[in-house]
Design an enzyme around this catalytic site. Sequence first.
Site, short mmCIF file in Angstrom:
data_model
loop_
_atom_site.label_atom_id
_atom_site.label_comp_id
_atom_site.label_asym_id
_atom_site.label_seq_id
_atom_site.Cartn_x
_atom_site.Cartn_y
_atom_site.Cartn_z
N LYS A 1 0.40 -3.63 -2.39
CA LYS A 1 0.01 -3.38 -3.78
C LYS A 1 1.27 -3.04 -4.58
CE LYS A 1 -2.83 -0.07 -2.70
NZ LYS A 1 -3.70 1.09 -2.79
N CYS B 1 6.88 -8.28 0.80
CA CYS B 1 5.73 -9.00 1.35
C CYS B 1 4.75 -9.32 0.21
CB CYS B 1 5.03 -8.15 2.40
SG CYS B 1 4.31 -6.65 1.70
N THR C 1 -4.94 -0.02 1.15
CA THR C 1 -3.91 1.01 1.18
C THR C 1 -2.56 0.48 1.65
OG1 THR C 1 -3.37 3.19 2.11
CG2 THR C 1 -4.73 1.77 3.47
N ASN C 2 -1.50 0.90 0.99
CA ASN C 2 -0.13 0.64 1.45
C ASN C 2 0.22 1.74 2.46
OD1 ASN C 2 0.13 -1.46 -0.37
ND2 ASN C 2 1.29 -0.28 -1.87
N GLN C 3 0.69 1.34 3.62
CA GLN C 3 1.08 2.32 4.64
C GLN C 3 2.48 1.97 5.17
OE1 GLN C 3 -0.44 5.18 5.37
NE2 GLN C 3 -1.91 4.69 3.76
N TYR D 1 3.65 10.41 4.59
CA TYR D 1 3.78 9.77 5.91
C TYR D 1 2.76 10.33 6.91
CZ TYR D 1 8.05 8.33 3.62
OH TYR D 1 8.96 7.84 2.70
N ASP E 1 -8.11 3.26 -3.19
CA ASP E 1 -6.88 3.63 -2.54
C ASP E 1 -7.23 4.77 -1.59
OD1 ASP E 1 -3.99 3.86 -2.17
OD2 ASP E 1 -4.18 5.72 -3.32
N ARG E 2 -6.41 5.02 -0.58
CA ARG E 2 -6.73 6.08 0.39
C ARG E 2 -6.10 7.41 -0.01
NH1 ARG E 2 -4.36 6.08 6.41
NH2 ARG E 2 -2.82 7.35 5.32
N ASP E 3 -4.77 7.48 0.05
CA ASP E 3 -4.05 8.75 -0.15
C ASP E 3 -4.00 9.12 -1.63
OD1 ASP E 3 -3.45 8.72 2.64
OD2 ASP E 3 -1.80 7.34 2.24
#
Length: 174
Positions: free
Chosen positions: A102, A98, A51-53, A20, A9-11
Amino acid sequence: MTSSYVLLDRDGTLIKHVPYLVNPELVELLPKVPEGLRYLKKLGFSFGIITNQSVIGRKLATIREVESVNNKVLNLLQQHEVVISFVSVCPHVPEDFCACRKPLPQLGLEAIEKYRIDAESSYMIGDMNLDIAFGQAIGCKTIGITNSTFGNPKPNYTAVDLLSAAKYIHSQMK
């Protein structure tokens, strides 16, 4: 031939969580991230970020702005001799329902096919329950990066940082 990957994961896992995030100047690697990834690289793992953005779906950032943040992460890691094979981004908000957000497995299944990832010998590392559920859904072992406790689903292991996660992974290989 398939490869063993550590999916990240990124964040909150690789970089300090900034709500954000759209400004690459605010990207800051978390402590022990470079050391942990270099350790895993020596063990033969490759890396991908999933990652979810929702910042894109919320119209708070463009895809280009998110890509510039991702590129900053990749450049910082490259300075530490760590190369990320791919970055997969879900741009949607939860209300879009969608298939790529994740914990749903679409981005992971696509990565497994495209990069010939051996899910059974790979790991998903993240800081949220949805990262753990995602990793389990695609057949990876899971590690939670946290200072708190995970609800359900439970990760295979909980680590305080990426270096301790890497040492755990090494211990499982012996």
